[in-house]
Design an enzyme around this catalytic site. Structure first.
Site, PDB file in Angstrom:
ATOM      1  N   ASP A  23       3.887  46.636  -8.645  1.00  0.00           N
ATOM      2  CA  ASP A  23       3.809  46.574  -7.331  1.00  0.00           C
ATOM      3  C   ASP A  23       2.560  47.236  -6.600  1.00  0.00           C
ATOM      4  O   ASP A  23       2.386  48.577  -6.728  1.00  0.00           O
ATOM      5  CB  ASP A  23       5.205  46.994  -6.862  1.00  0.00           C
ATOM      6  CG  ASP A  23       5.151  47.142  -5.334  1.00  0.00           C
ATOM      7  OD1 ASP A  23       4.310  46.748  -4.513  1.00  0.00           O
ATOM      8  OD2 ASP A  23       6.189  47.446  -4.759  1.00  0.00           O
ATOM      9  N   ASP A  62       1.259  40.682   1.672  1.00  0.00           N
ATOM     10  CA  ASP A  62       1.040  41.126   2.864  1.00  0.00           C
ATOM     11  C   ASP A  62       2.090  41.848   3.434  1.00  0.00           C
ATOM     12  O   ASP A  62       2.016  42.721   4.000  1.00  0.00           O
ATOM     13  CB  ASP A  62       0.491  40.014   3.554  1.00  0.00           C
ATOM     14  CG  ASP A  62      -0.217  40.279   4.779  1.00  0.00           C
ATOM     15  OD1 ASP A  62      -0.390  41.247   5.189  1.00  0.00           O
ATOM     16  OD2 ASP A  62      -0.519  39.276   5.687  1.00  0.00           O
TER      17      ASP A  62
END
Ligand code: AR6
Length: 179
Positions: A18, A42
């Site tokens: 991540d 995003d």
């Protein structure tokens, strides 16, 4: 598993994970041209980084496809977020390859201008924007390898891939272009 290679004086790494958790000078966001936030990486970056990032995005106003802008990292461990806009894939005949390479190139150029030593990329355009993974991986890596040959001051470039399949394809493509 981490794949790692050194090009000139730059370490290029592939990790599965991540990107919002990266400890690096800047992470790159796969944004849209309005810098309006959205889904995918995003959304994750804005959620993790807090409202200061969006406040700067609003001031900047937008970013054309293939270009890049920089904001604070807000609450992230990264000091900055470089927002770039990859192309929507429409079959490959609409300049997509050039635009995707530019998104990487302009992000790297901006990092250099800011004097940053480390930068982490997601797989730009490989989610909602539908870019074929192998072609995108090849372009991403060849752009970064070429940059590293000329710019040793950027010491670490990481590609943070969110799932195993994307990671494996990046690893295969990296093997093809580095000894
Ligand atoms: N860390 C790393 N990679 C991630 C993460 C994460 N936390 N979350 C998703 N990915 P996408 P695009 C991967 O769709 O294709 C947005 O709505 C994901 O699995 O985020 O460039 C924007 O606002 C995929 O491999 O970006 C734009 O409108 C990669 O990140 C549009 O999507 C990119 O997928 C941009 O589409």
């Amino acid at each position: 598993m981490i794949v790692k290679t050194t090009v000139n004086q730059t370490v290029i790494e592939l990790v599965c994970g991540d990107i919002t958790q990266e400890e690096t000078d800047a992470i790159v966001n796969a944004a849209n041209s309005r810098l309006a936030g959205g889904a995918g990486v995003d959304g994750a970056i804005h959620r993790a980084g807090g409202p200061a990032i969006m406040a700067e995005c609003r001031k900047i106003g937008g970013c054309p496809t293939g270009e890049a802008v920089i904001t604070t990292g807000g609450n992230l461990k990264a000091r900055f977020v470089i927002h770039t806009v990859g192309p929507v894939y429409r079959g490959g005949g609409k300049g997509e390859a050039g635009l995707l390479a530019s998104a990487y190139q302009n992000s790297l150029n901006l990092a250099r201008k800011k004097g940053l030593a480390s930068l982490s990329f997601p797989a730009i355009s490989c989610g909602v924007y539908g870019y074929p993974l192998r072609e995108a991986a090849s372009l991403a890596l060849s752009t970064c390898v070429a940059f590293a040959k000329n710019h040793p001051e950027l010491r670490h470039i990481r590609h943070v891939l969110f799932d195993q399949r994307t990671y494996d394809i990046f690893a295969q493509e990296l093997k093809k272009i580095t000894p």
